[in-house]
Design a protein around this motif. Structure first.
Motif, short mmCIF file in Angstrom:
data_model
loop_
_atom_site.label_atom_id
_atom_site.label_comp_id
_atom_site.label_asym_id
_atom_site.label_seq_id
_atom_site.Cartn_x
_atom_site.Cartn_y
_atom_site.Cartn_z
N LYS A 182 0.80 -1.22 0.00
CA LYS A 182 0.00 0.00 0.00
C LYS A 182 0.83 1.28 0.00
O LYS A 182 0.30 2.37 0.08
N MET A 183 2.15 1.13 -0.10
CA MET A 183 3.00 2.33 -0.14
C MET A 183 2.98 2.93 -1.53
O MET A 183 3.22 2.25 -2.52
N ALA A 184 2.69 4.20 -1.60
CA ALA A 184 2.74 4.93 -2.86
C ALA A 184 3.93 5.88 -2.81
O ALA A 184 3.94 6.82 -2.03
N GLY A 185 4.94 5.63 -3.62
CA GLY A 185 6.14 6.46 -3.59
C GLY A 185 7.24 5.84 -2.75
O GLY A 185 7.32 4.63 -2.60
N LYS A 186 8.10 6.71 -2.19
CA LYS A 186 9.28 6.27 -1.45
C LYS A 186 9.07 6.37 0.05
O LYS A 186 8.48 7.32 0.55
N GLY A 187 9.59 5.38 0.79
CA GLY A 187 9.62 5.47 2.25
C GLY A 187 10.87 6.22 2.69
O GLY A 187 11.95 6.00 2.14
N VAL A 188 10.73 7.10 3.65
CA VAL A 188 11.85 7.92 4.11
C VAL A 188 11.88 7.92 5.63
O VAL A 188 10.85 8.15 6.28
N VAL A 189 13.07 7.66 6.21
CA VAL A 189 13.24 7.74 7.66
C VAL A 189 13.96 9.05 7.98
O VAL A 189 15.07 9.29 7.51
N ILE A 190 13.30 9.90 8.74
CA ILE A 190 13.88 11.18 9.15
C ILE A 190 14.51 11.01 10.53
O ILE A 190 13.81 10.75 11.51
N VAL A 191 15.82 11.14 10.59
CA VAL A 191 16.54 10.91 11.83
C VAL A 191 16.70 12.21 12.62
O VAL A 191 16.60 12.23 13.85
N ASP A 192 16.93 13.31 11.93
CA ASP A 192 17.19 14.59 12.58
C ASP A 192 16.24 15.64 12.02
O ASP A 192 16.51 16.27 10.99
N GLU A 193 15.12 15.86 12.70
CA GLU A 193 14.13 16.82 12.21
C GLU A 193 14.67 18.24 12.21
O GLU A 193 14.34 19.04 11.32
N ASP A 194 15.51 18.58 13.20
CA ASP A 194 16.06 19.93 13.26
C ASP A 194 16.93 20.23 12.05
O ASP A 194 16.90 21.34 11.50
N GLU A 195 17.70 19.24 11.62
CA GLU A 195 18.55 19.45 10.44
C GLU A 195 17.70 19.66 9.18
O GLU A 195 18.06 20.47 8.33
N ILE A 196 16.59 18.94 9.09
CA ILE A 196 15.68 19.15 7.96
C ILE A 196 15.19 20.59 7.93
O ILE A 196 15.17 21.25 6.89
N LYS A 197 14.81 21.10 9.10
CA LYS A 197 14.33 22.48 9.19
C LYS A 197 15.44 23.46 8.81
O LYS A 197 15.20 24.45 8.11
N ASN A 198 16.66 23.18 9.28
CA ASN A 198 17.78 24.08 8.97
C ASN A 198 18.05 24.13 7.47
O ASN A 198 18.31 25.20 6.90
N VAL A 199 18.02 22.97 6.83
CA VAL A 199 18.26 22.92 5.38
C VAL A 199 17.18 23.68 4.64
O VAL A 199 17.46 24.45 3.70
N LYS A 200 15.93 23.49 5.04
CA LYS A 200 14.84 24.21 4.39
C LYS A 200 15.01 25.71 4.53
O LYS A 200 14.77 26.47 3.57
N GLU A 201 15.44 26.16 5.69
CA GLU A 201 15.65 27.59 5.90
C GLU A 201 16.77 28.12 5.01
O GLU A 201 16.69 29.21 4.44
N ARG A 202 17.85 27.32 4.87
CA ARG A 202 19.00 27.75 4.06
C ARG A 202 18.65 27.89 2.59
O ARG A 202 19.16 28.77 1.90
N ILE A 203 17.78 27.00 2.11
CA ILE A 203 17.46 27.06 0.68
C ILE A 203 16.13 27.75 0.39
O ILE A 203 15.69 27.84 -0.75
N GLY A 204 15.51 28.27 1.46
CA GLY A 204 14.31 29.06 1.27
C GLY A 204 13.06 28.26 0.97
O GLY A 204 12.19 28.74 0.23
N VAL A 205 12.96 27.04 1.51
CA VAL A 205 11.79 26.20 1.29
C VAL A 205 10.87 26.29 2.50
O VAL A 205 11.34 26.23 3.64
N THR A 206 9.58 26.46 2.25
CA THR A 206 8.61 26.50 3.34
C THR A 206 7.75 25.25 3.30
O THR A 206 7.58 24.62 2.26
N GLY A 207 7.17 24.92 4.42
CA GLY A 207 6.26 23.77 4.48
C GLY A 207 6.96 22.47 4.82
O GLY A 207 8.16 22.36 4.84
#
Length: 207
Positions: A182-207
């Motif tokens: 029942k998986m549609a697309g790719k499964g992704v394990v997020i280990v460090d949520e803070d780093e994800i937020k930092n990267v989004k801020e650096r490249i100007g991505v919201t959401g």
């Protein structure tokens, strides 16, 4: 993109198709397949998406497949449906992106072909119809094609459908979902949520 993206991109590059020609993706609604649908559609190819799951069929359709065929109707009926939309000729090339035992044989049968443990291709499909099978893990010109692929992704707004799981403790749930079909697309394990937020801020991505 660095794994699934370049893998299916390499398959399309090896196919050597031109705009207007037809490609079938067997496993069109999976992690590689939905990217392949987007790539192929943006290249001007006629895309036939084949999958055996409701979720996969829906994702293939949303990812740009011009025609979507449910593999559960059986090999012979899939062949009939493909012939209906290709003037009885079959597709110019097919990529097998499914590990189902009969996936490669199906790809051969609808081609004018593809990762299962064994590639089971009937002799008559391979010999009497002069089918060529090209195995492709990643693009053979990895550095060059990676740059080309990323430029193409940016130009055509190619996106990855993800199923995020937060923390390593969630891996069993991810595996369970993947095995459920029942998986549609790719499964992704997020280990460090803070780093994800930092990267989004650096490249100007919201959401």
């Amino acid at each position: 993109m660095a794994c699934a993206g370049i893998t299916v991109w390499g398959g399309l590059v090896n196919a050597g198709l031109k705009a207007g020609e037809t490609v079938a993706l067997v496993g069109a609604g999976g992690g590689l397949g939905h990217l392949g649908c987007q790539f192929a559609h943006a290249q001007g190819l006629q895309v036939i998406g084949i999958d055996a799951r409701d979720e996969g069929l829906d994702l293939a359709r949303k990812s740009g497949a011009d025609v979507v065929i449910d593999a559960r109707i059986g090999k012979e009926k899939v062949i009939e449906e493909v012939k209906k939309v290709t003037d009885q000729k079959g597709v110019d090339s097919a990529l097998t992106l499914s590990d189902a035992p009969g996936a490669a044989a199906l790809a051969c049968a609808i081609t004018k072909i593809a990762q299962p443990p064994e590639v089971l291709v009937p002799y008559h499909e391979l010999i009497f119809r002069d089918i060529r099978i090209h195995g492709s893990l990643i693009s053979p010109r990895l550095k060059t094609e990676s740059v080309r692929m990323l430029d193409f992704v940016a130009e055509h707004d190619i996106t990855v459908r993800t199923n995020p799981f937060f923390g390593l403790k969630e891996i069993p749930r991810l595996v369970e979902l993947a095995h459920s079909g029942k998986m549609a697309g790719k499964g992704v394990v997020i280990v460090d949520e803070d780093e994800i937020k930092n990267v989004k801020e650096r490249i100007g991505v919201t959401g």
